[in-house]
Design an enzyme around this catalytic site. Structure first.
Site, PDB file in Angstrom:
ATOM      1  N   GLU A 144     134.089 114.242  99.678  1.00 32.85           N
ATOM      2  CA  GLU A 144     134.145 114.207  98.228  1.00 32.85           C
ATOM      3  C   GLU A 144     133.519 115.322  97.668  1.00 32.85           C
ATOM      4  O   GLU A 144     132.643 116.060  98.284  1.00 32.85           O
ATOM      5  CB  GLU A 144     133.131 112.743  97.950  1.00 32.85           C
ATOM      6  CG  GLU A 144     134.047 111.338  98.595  1.00 32.85           C
ATOM      7  CD  GLU A 144     134.949 110.884  97.642  1.00 32.85           C
ATOM      8  OE1 GLU A 144     135.628 111.822  97.157  1.00 32.85           O
ATOM      9  OE2 GLU A 144     135.056 109.859  97.574  1.00 32.85           O
ATOM     10  N   ASP A 185     140.131 113.550  93.077  1.00 28.82           N
ATOM     11  CA  ASP A 185     138.993 114.404  92.793  1.00 28.82           C
ATOM     12  C   ASP A 185     139.006 115.499  93.651  1.00 28.82           C
ATOM     13  O   ASP A 185     137.821 116.218  93.805  1.00 28.82           O
ATOM     14  CB  ASP A 185     137.504 113.383  92.911  1.00 28.82           C
ATOM     15  CG  ASP A 185     137.459 112.909  94.338  1.00 28.82           C
ATOM     16  OD1 ASP A 185     138.219 113.325  95.202  1.00 28.82           O
ATOM     17  OD2 ASP A 185     136.369 112.151  94.566  1.00 28.82           O
ATOM     18  N   HIS A 238     139.246 115.390  97.111  1.00 27.08           N
ATOM     19  CA  HIS A 238     138.869 115.334  98.436  1.00 27.08           C
ATOM     20  C   HIS A 238     139.765 115.559  99.351  1.00 27.08           C
ATOM     21  O   HIS A 238     141.012 115.179  99.208  1.00 27.08           O
ATOM     22  CB  HIS A 238     138.028 113.884  98.574  1.00 27.08           C
ATOM     23  CG  HIS A 238     138.827 112.804  98.395  1.00 27.08           C
ATOM     24  ND1 HIS A 238     138.745 111.454  97.545  1.00 27.08           N
ATOM     25  CD2 HIS A 238     140.038 112.473  99.306  1.00 27.08           C
ATOM     26  CE1 HIS A 238     139.352 110.715  97.796  1.00 27.08           C
ATOM     27  NE2 HIS A 238     140.375 111.320  98.818  1.00 27.08           N
ATOM     28  N   ASP A 240     139.662 109.691 109.503  1.00 31.04           N
ATOM     29  CA  ASP A 240     138.690 109.129 108.982  1.00 31.04           C
ATOM     30  C   ASP A 240     138.832 107.574 109.082  1.00 31.04           C
ATOM     31  O   ASP A 240     139.954 107.031 109.565  1.00 31.04           O
ATOM     32  CB  ASP A 240     138.311 109.519 107.432  1.00 31.04           C
ATOM     33  CG  ASP A 240     139.984 109.712 106.613  1.00 31.04           C
ATOM     34  OD1 ASP A 240     140.862 108.871 106.835  1.00 31.04           O
ATOM     35  OD2 ASP A 240     139.658 110.358 105.847  1.00 31.04           O
TER      36      ASP A 240
HETATM   37  C1  F6R Z   1     143.134 109.671 104.239  1.00 35.82           C
HETATM   38  C2  F6R Z   1     142.274 110.355 103.590  1.00 35.82           C
HETATM   39  C3  F6R Z   1     142.239 110.726 102.149  1.00 35.82           C
HETATM   40  C4  F6R Z   1     143.586 110.352 101.578  1.00 35.82           C
HETATM   41  C5  F6R Z   1     143.429 110.672 100.018  1.00 35.82           C
HETATM   42  C6  F6R Z   1     144.962 110.519  99.383  1.00 35.82           C
HETATM   43  O1  F6R Z   1     143.115 109.624 105.627  1.00 35.82           O
HETATM   44  O2  F6R Z   1     141.804 111.296 104.525  1.00 35.82           O
HETATM   45  O3  F6R Z   1     141.967 112.182 101.807  1.00 35.82           O
HETATM   46  O4  F6R Z   1     144.634 111.439 101.938  1.00 35.82           O
HETATM   47  O5  F6R Z   1     142.528 109.940  99.669  1.00 35.82           O
HETATM   48  O6  F6R Z   1     144.990 108.865  99.406  1.00 35.82           O
HETATM   49  P1  F6R Z   1     146.671 108.516  98.892  1.00 35.82           P
HETATM   50  O7  F6R Z   1     147.766 109.195  99.856  1.00 35.82           O
HETATM   51  O8  F6R Z   1     146.470 106.959  99.147  1.00 35.82           O
HETATM   52  O9  F6R Z   1     146.689 108.796  97.521  1.00 35.82           O
END
Ligand code: F6R
Length: 264
Positions: free
Chosen positions: A143, A136, A138, A67
Site C-alpha cells: 500500500e 491507490d 498498490h 499474496d
Molecule cells: C492481488 C494483488 C493486488 C491486485 C489489485 C487489483 O494478488 O496483488 O495488487 O492486483 O488489488 O485488484 P483487482 O484486479 O481485483 O482490481
C-alpha cells in the site's frame, strides 16, 4: 516501460495470455509470478485455453503468488489459494509442489515471510511476474508508503482496498485486514513484469504510476526503474495518460521480430 492499449479488456487479456503462453513454450521450466483479483481472470482463462489447444506441457513450471490473507483458511471461498485453484491450478493440473502461495494460516508470520523469500531464492528468480494494480497504486499489497526496499512481510490493507476485496466475504467485519505480500524489492527482482489494468476506476493510478513522479505514495511508480515492464490497458484505464498517442504509435510500429512474443 511499454504501454499497450487494447480495444478492450478481453483483447488485452488475450494478448498478454499469448505472451505468457509463448514464454512457457520457449522455456518449459518457467518461474512465473501470479496475481489474484478480478483483473487477471480473463488472462488465466485464455492461457488455459491456449495451453490446451497447443497441448503444451506445464509439468515443469513453478509459480509464486504475490499474496495471501492472514487468518483466512486456505479453503475459505475468499482465500487466494481457493481463487488460484479454481481459476488456474486445477485447469492446468498443476501438482502441489509446483505452486506457492504464502501460508496465511501460519503460526509465525515473520517466519513464514522469510520462508517464502527463501523459496523464491531457491527456485527463482521469478522470470515473469504478472501484476494488477490497486486504485491507490498498490502492487501486491504494498500500500502507499511501502518501502521500495521491502521484501515479503505482513501488511495492513487500507480501508479502500478492504472494500475493493469485499466480494467473497459475508460481512464487513469478515473482510481481512492483514495480508502476507511479496515486498516491492521482491517484485522488482523479477526478470520481466506484465501489469494489467482495466476500467475507469484505475485511470488515476495508471496515469500516476506511468507518468507521475516515482514516489512511495504510488508504489507501482517504482516500475519506472524496471528495465522490462509491459503494461496492458483498456481505453478506460488509459484515459488519463498524457502520451497515449505516442504509446499507440510505438506499438503499431513495432518491428515484426518484436511481435513474435505475441504470436498465437
Ligand atoms: C492481488 C494483488 C493486488 C491486485 C489489485 C487489483 O494478488 O496483488 O495488487 O492486483 O488489488 O485488484 P483487482 O484486479 O481485483 O482490481
Amino acid at each position: 516501460m511499454e504501454v499497450i492499449v487494447c480495444e478492450n479488456a478481453e483483447k488485452a487479456s488475450a494478448l498478454s495470455a499469448r505472451l505468457v503462453k509463448n514464454k512457457i513454450k520457449k522455456q518449459p521450466d518457467l518461474v512465473l509470478g501470479l496475481a489474484t483479483g478480478s483483473t487477471p481472470l480473463q488472462l488465466y482463462k485464455q492461457l488455459v485455453d491456449l495451453i490446451d489447444s497447443e497441448n503444451l506441457s506445464v509439468k515443469e513450471i513453478t509459480t509464486f503468488n504475490l499474496d495471501e490473507y492472514v487468518g483466512v483458511a486456505a479453503t475459505h471461498p475468499g482465500s487466494y489459494q481457493t481463487y488460484m485453484k479454481k481459476n488456474l491450478f486445477e485447469a492446468l493440473n498443476l501438482r502441489e509442489d509446483q505452486w506457492h502461495i504464502p501460508n496465511g494460516e501460519c503460526q509465525d508470520v515473520s517466519q513464514e515471510c522469510q520462508h517464502y523469500e527463501n523459496l523464491i531464492d531457491a527456485k527463482g528468480p521469478i522470470q515473469l511476474q504478472i501484476l494488477g494494480i490497486g486504485r491507490d497504486g498498490h502492487i501486491g499489497f504494498n500500500e502507499p508508503g511501502s518501502s521500495f526496499g521491502s521484501r515479503t512481510r505482513l501488511k495492513t490493507l487500507t480501508e479502500e482496498t478492504r472494500q475493493d476485496n469485499a466480494l467473497l466475504f459475508s460481512s464487513t467485519e469478515e473482510i481481512p485486514r492483514h495480508v502476507i505480500t511479496m515486498g516491492i524489492q521482491t517484485i522488482m527482482d523479477s526478470e520481466e513484469i506484465v501489469l494489467l489494468a482495466f476500467g475507469a476506476q484505475k485511470a488515476d493510478a495508471v496515469a500516476a504510476f506511468i507518468e507521475g513522479p516515482v514516489s512511495a505514495s504510488v508504489p507501482a511508480s517504482i516500475l519506472q526503474f524496471h528495465p522490462r515492464v509491459k503494461v496492458f490497458l483498456d481505453p478506460q484505464a488509459a484515459a488519463k495518460l498524457s502520451h497515449l498517442d505516442y504509446y499507440q504509435e510505438v506499438f503499431a510500429q513495432k518491428p515484426s521480430w518484436q511481435m513474435l512474443e505475441f504470436e498465437s
